[in-house]
Structures are given as C-alpha cells and as structure tokens.
Design a protein around this motif. Structure first.
Motif, PDB file in Angstrom:
ATOM      1  N   TYR A 141       0.797  -1.225   0.000  1.00  0.00           N
ATOM      2  CA  TYR A 141       0.000   0.000   0.000  1.00  0.00           C
ATOM      3  C   TYR A 141       0.833   1.280   0.000  1.00  0.00           C
ATOM      4  CZ  TYR A 141      -3.211  -3.618   1.405  1.00  0.00           C
ATOM      5  OH  TYR A 141      -3.910  -4.784   1.482  1.00  0.00           O
ATOM      6  N   ALA A 142       2.115   1.201  -0.226  1.00  0.00           N
ATOM      7  CA  ALA A 142       2.958   2.398  -0.263  1.00  0.00           C
ATOM      8  C   ALA A 142       3.687   2.450  -1.599  1.00  0.00           C
ATOM      9  CB  ALA A 142       3.945   2.374   0.898  1.00  0.00           C
ATOM     10  N   VAL A 143       2.977   2.164  -2.639  1.00  0.00           N
ATOM     11  CA  VAL A 143       3.601   2.132  -3.955  1.00  0.00           C
ATOM     12  C   VAL A 143       3.429   3.474  -4.649  1.00  0.00           C
ATOM     13  CG1 VAL A 143       3.414  -0.344  -4.245  1.00  0.00           C
ATOM     14  CG2 VAL A 143       1.532   1.088  -4.942  1.00  0.00           C
ATOM     15  N   GLU A 144       4.505   3.921  -5.274  1.00  0.00           N
ATOM     16  CA  GLU A 144       4.484   5.202  -5.955  1.00  0.00           C
ATOM     17  C   GLU A 144       4.274   5.046  -7.451  1.00  0.00           C
ATOM     18  OE1 GLU A 144       8.318   6.174  -4.640  1.00  0.00           O
ATOM     19  OE2 GLU A 144       7.655   6.303  -2.564  1.00  0.00           O
ATOM     20  N   ARG A 145       4.528   3.870  -7.970  1.00  0.00           N
ATOM     21  CA  ARG A 145       4.414   3.647  -9.409  1.00  0.00           C
ATOM     22  C   ARG A 145       3.677   2.344  -9.669  1.00  0.00           C
ATOM     23  NH1 ARG A 145       9.681   3.838 -12.459  1.00  0.00           N
ATOM     24  NH2 ARG A 145       9.696   1.784 -11.600  1.00  0.00           N
ATOM     25  N   ASP A 146       3.103   2.228 -10.856  1.00  0.00           N
ATOM     26  CA  ASP A 146       2.387   1.006 -11.224  1.00  0.00           C
ATOM     27  C   ASP A 146       3.283  -0.216 -11.152  1.00  0.00           C
ATOM     28  OD1 ASP A 146       0.035   2.360 -11.599  1.00  0.00           O
ATOM     29  OD2 ASP A 146       0.249   2.519 -13.766  1.00  0.00           O
ATOM     30  N   TRP A 147       4.553  -0.060 -11.547  1.00  0.00           N
ATOM     31  CA  TRP A 147       5.477  -1.196 -11.538  1.00  0.00           C
ATOM     32  C   TRP A 147       5.627  -1.758 -10.125  1.00  0.00           C
ATOM     33  CZ3 TRP A 147      10.003  -2.561  -9.191  1.00  0.00           C
ATOM     34  CH2 TRP A 147      10.630  -3.688  -9.712  1.00  0.00           C
ATOM     35  N   GLN A 148       5.714  -0.886  -9.129  1.00  0.00           N
ATOM     36  CA  GLN A 148       5.839  -1.342  -7.749  1.00  0.00           C
ATOM     37  C   GLN A 148       4.584  -2.098  -7.308  1.00  0.00           C
ATOM     38  OE1 GLN A 148       6.757   2.576  -6.264  1.00  0.00           O
ATOM     39  NE2 GLN A 148       8.756   1.864  -5.551  1.00  0.00           N
ATOM     40  N   ARG A 149       3.436  -1.621  -7.752  1.00  0.00           N
ATOM     41  CA  ARG A 149       2.181  -2.302  -7.421  1.00  0.00           C
ATOM     42  C   ARG A 149       2.159  -3.694  -8.053  1.00  0.00           C
ATOM     43  NH1 ARG A 149      -0.634   1.640  -6.762  1.00  0.00           N
ATOM     44  NH2 ARG A 149      -0.625   2.480  -8.862  1.00  0.00           N
ATOM     45  N   LEU A 150       2.635  -3.786  -9.296  1.00  0.00           N
ATOM     46  CA  LEU A 150       2.685  -5.092  -9.966  1.00  0.00           C
ATOM     47  C   LEU A 150       3.683  -6.024  -9.292  1.00  0.00           C
ATOM     48  CD1 LEU A 150       2.540  -3.986 -13.707  1.00  0.00           C
ATOM     49  CD2 LEU A 150       0.746  -5.122 -12.394  1.00  0.00           C
ATOM     50  N   ALA A 151       4.780  -5.485  -8.787  1.00  0.00           N
ATOM     51  CA  ALA A 151       5.783  -6.311  -8.115  1.00  0.00           C
ATOM     52  C   ALA A 151       5.314  -6.771  -6.745  1.00  0.00           C
ATOM     53  CB  ALA A 151       7.101  -5.545  -8.000  1.00  0.00           C
ATOM     54  N   PHE A 152       4.474  -6.015  -6.103  1.00  0.00           N
ATOM     55  CA  PHE A 152       3.996  -6.389  -4.774  1.00  0.00           C
ATOM     56  C   PHE A 152       3.232  -7.713  -4.808  1.00  0.00           C
ATOM     57  CE2 PHE A 152       0.547  -6.435  -1.638  1.00  0.00           C
ATOM     58  CZ  PHE A 152       1.282  -6.362  -0.474  1.00  0.00           C
ATOM     59  N   ASN A 153       2.358  -7.878  -5.789  1.00  0.00           N
ATOM     60  CA  ASN A 153       1.499  -9.065  -5.826  1.00  0.00           C
ATOM     61  C   ASN A 153       2.255 -10.382  -5.890  1.00  0.00           C
ATOM     62  OD1 ASN A 153      -0.931  -7.741  -5.471  1.00  0.00           O
ATOM     63  ND2 ASN A 153      -1.158  -7.330  -7.636  1.00  0.00           N
ATOM     64  N   PRO A 154       3.228 -10.570  -6.766  1.00  0.00           N
ATOM     65  CA  PRO A 154       3.875 -11.885  -6.781  1.00  0.00           C
ATOM     66  C   PRO A 154       4.811 -12.136  -5.599  1.00  0.00           C
ATOM     67  CG  PRO A 154       4.829 -10.483  -8.471  1.00  0.00           C
ATOM     68  CD  PRO A 154       3.673  -9.735  -7.881  1.00  0.00           C
ATOM     69  N   TYR A 155       5.425 -11.095  -5.061  1.00  0.00           N
ATOM     70  CA  TYR A 155       6.452 -11.301  -4.042  1.00  0.00           C
ATOM     71  C   TYR A 155       5.941 -11.190  -2.604  1.00  0.00           C
ATOM     72  CZ  TYR A 155       9.304 -10.389  -8.171  1.00  0.00           C
ATOM     73  OH  TYR A 155       9.842 -10.414  -9.429  1.00  0.00           O
ATOM     74  N   CYS A 156       4.886 -10.406  -2.366  1.00  0.00           N
ATOM     75  CA  CYS A 156       4.497 -10.069  -0.991  1.00  0.00           C
ATOM     76  C   CYS A 156       3.077 -10.459  -0.615  1.00  0.00           C
ATOM     77  CB  CYS A 156       4.678  -8.566  -0.769  1.00  0.00           C
ATOM     78  SG  CYS A 156       6.375  -8.023  -0.989  1.00  0.00           S
ATOM     79  N   THR A 157       2.422 -11.255  -1.419  1.00  0.00           N
ATOM     80  CA  THR A 157       1.097 -11.743  -1.063  1.00  0.00           C
ATOM     81  C   THR A 157       1.160 -13.253  -0.883  1.00  0.00           C
ATOM     82  OG1 THR A 157       0.400 -12.051  -3.361  1.00  0.00           O
ATOM     83  CG2 THR A 157      -0.044  -9.898  -2.353  1.00  0.00           C
ATOM     84  N   ARG A 158       0.084 -13.813  -0.375  1.00  0.00           N
ATOM     85  CA  ARG A 158       0.050 -15.262  -0.180  1.00  0.00           C
ATOM     86  C   ARG A 158      -1.317 -15.780  -0.611  1.00  0.00           C
ATOM     87  NH1 ARG A 158       3.212 -19.533   2.140  1.00  0.00           N
ATOM     88  NH2 ARG A 158       1.893 -21.278   1.629  1.00  0.00           N
ATOM     89  N   ASN A 159      -1.322 -16.747  -1.517  1.00  0.00           N
ATOM     90  CA  ASN A 159      -2.565 -17.357  -1.995  1.00  0.00           C
ATOM     91  C   ASN A 159      -2.799 -18.687  -1.292  1.00  0.00           C
ATOM     92  OD1 ASN A 159      -3.078 -15.325  -3.851  1.00  0.00           O
ATOM     93  ND2 ASN A 159      -1.933 -16.328  -5.460  1.00  0.00           N
ATOM     94  N   PHE A 160      -4.051 -18.934  -0.955  1.00  0.00           N
ATOM     95  CA  PHE A 160      -4.457 -20.206  -0.380  1.00  0.00           C
ATOM     96  C   PHE A 160      -5.613 -20.750  -1.212  1.00  0.00           C
ATOM     97  CE2 PHE A 160      -2.510 -18.038   3.177  1.00  0.00           C
ATOM     98  CZ  PHE A 160      -1.698 -19.029   3.702  1.00  0.00           C
ATOM     99  N   THR A 161      -5.529 -22.016  -1.553  1.00  0.00           N
ATOM    100  CA  THR A 161      -6.589 -22.680  -2.305  1.00  0.00           C
ATOM    101  C   THR A 161      -7.321 -23.627  -1.369  1.00  0.00           C
ATOM    102  OG1 THR A 161      -5.242 -22.536  -4.288  1.00  0.00           O
ATOM    103  CG2 THR A 161      -7.064 -24.077  -4.351  1.00  0.00           C
ATOM    104  N   TYR A 162      -8.639 -23.644  -1.481  1.00  0.00           N
ATOM    105  CA  TYR A 162      -9.432 -24.518  -0.619  1.00  0.00           C
ATOM    106  C   TYR A 162     -10.551 -25.161  -1.442  1.00  0.00           C
ATOM    107  CZ  TYR A 162     -12.600 -20.494  -0.511  1.00  0.00           C
ATOM    108  OH  TYR A 162     -13.423 -19.459  -0.864  1.00  0.00           O
ATOM    109  N   PRO A 163     -10.976 -26.353  -1.044  1.00  0.00           N
ATOM    110  CA  PRO A 163     -12.066 -27.019  -1.771  1.00  0.00           C
ATOM    111  C   PRO A 163     -13.391 -26.317  -1.490  1.00  0.00           C
ATOM    112  CG  PRO A 163     -11.368 -28.347   0.091  1.00  0.00           C
ATOM    113  CD  PRO A 163     -10.448 -27.173   0.030  1.00  0.00           C
ATOM    114  N   SER A 164     -14.263 -26.332  -2.485  1.00  0.00           N
ATOM    115  CA  SER A 164     -15.555 -25.675  -2.361  1.00  0.00           C
ATOM    116  C   SER A 164     -16.558 -26.383  -3.269  1.00  0.00           C
ATOM    117  CB  SER A 164     -15.417 -24.201  -2.758  1.00  0.00           C
ATOM    118  OG  SER A 164     -16.637 -23.528  -2.567  1.00  0.00           O
ATOM    119  N   LEU A 165     -17.785 -25.914  -3.219  1.00  0.00           N
ATOM    120  CA  LEU A 165     -18.843 -26.438  -4.083  1.00  0.00           C
ATOM    121  C   LEU A 165     -19.430 -25.292  -4.899  1.00  0.00           C
ATOM    122  CD1 LEU A 165     -20.731 -28.778  -1.584  1.00  0.00           C
ATOM    123  CD2 LEU A 165     -19.179 -29.474  -3.410  1.00  0.00           C
TER     124      LEU A 165
END
Length: 178
Positions: free
Chosen positions: A74-98
C-alpha cells in the motif's frame, strides 16, 4: 568454463537464480577469478570496450551496480511497484468448495495485508523486499555475500522458488538489505 553439473533453466523460473548462484560459486572458487562480473541476458550487448567498463566499475566506491526499488504494501508510488507487490508479498491459499450446482471446485483467496501475510513470508523489518531488473554488475565482495547469503538463508530461496520472475527480486533483496 561451463557450470557442471548443468542446470536446465526456464524463463522466469527460480532455476535462473540457482544457475546464477552456481556460476558465481564456480567463478569465485577459481584461482583466476575476476574482480567484477556483469550479468547480461542473451539479448544484451556491451556498448563500450571491456577495459572501459572495468575501469568505470573499479573507479566507483560501490560493490554492486543494480537497479532496485523497495516493494511495500500500500505504499507504492508507481504502477510497476504495485505489480511487483502481488507476486512477491502476497500469499494465496486454495481450498475445496462447491459450486451452486453442488459440483466440487477449488477457490483461491489472496492475502495482501502485511498483518495477515507476515507468518507466511520471509520478509521483516530486517529483511525488506526489493525488486528491479535481472541484469547487474558486482565485485567479488558482493558475489561472496550473495553466495554466503544464499547458502545460509534457505527460507528466502524457498519463498522465491515458488514464484515467477524471482530473478527480478531475489538478488535485489539480498544486496539492498546488505
């Protein structure tokens, strides 16, 4: 010389990082190791004679010449920084559903806030995330540091080994935190 055993690399995979570390290790274990190395892609072409490049690198007071930018939530000054945040600093979890029709499926939730991701990421106040371009130049001191850090901090390598474009953040994170 060739790195043996060789490592098959893939575009934007952690194998590029592993191959780079192996090459640095082999190069700097050699008695005739260079003072500086320049990491280039297959599409890069030097525009100055090697003697001039070496003189310029040696004349400076830096151990590495590398582009890096801090990647923060949330402290990104440019679009590139925002794009870099997602792959390196987030965490995805997958769960079963219906589905609505009661069919099995998998859903994914993405955690982005640092209060939720900190237990799952290697970053902290002492090890911040940085990203930039893959190509860089560094001297023996920086190469030794990269090799040592890579060997003694398997958590960072484990994190990046699951990500695409890790070569655009792994070395930047190691060197910018040094």
């Amino acid at each position: 010389s060739f790195v043996r055993p060789h490592l098959e690399t893939g575009w934007a995979t952690f194998s590029v990082v592993e191959a780079t570390v192996r090459a640095l290790r082999q190069m700097y274990l050699s008695p005739s190791s260079p003072d500086w190395f320049v990491l280039l892609s297959g599409a890069d072409y030097p525009i100055k004679p090697s003697a001039k490049v070496l003189r310029d690198l040696s004349a400076g007071s830096y151990d590495a010449h590398i582009h890096f930018e801090s990647i923060k939530a949330y402290a990104v000054e440019r679009d590139w920084q925002r794009l870099a945040f997602n792959p390196y600093c987030t965490r995805n979890f997958t769960y079963p559903s219906l589905t609505k029709r009661m069919r099995r499926t998998k859903r994914t939730v993405c955690l982005k806030h640092p209060l939720l991701t900190w237990p799952f990421l290697p970053f902290s106040k002492n090890l911040r995330c940085f990203a930039g371009g893959q190509c860089f130049a560094a001297n023996r001191r920086a190469a030794d540091y990269i090799i040592s850090f890579h060997s003694s901090n398997p958590g960072l390598a484990a994190h990046y080994s699951k990500l695409n474009f890790s070569e655009e953040s792994y070395f930047q994170t190691i060197l910018a935190n040094a």
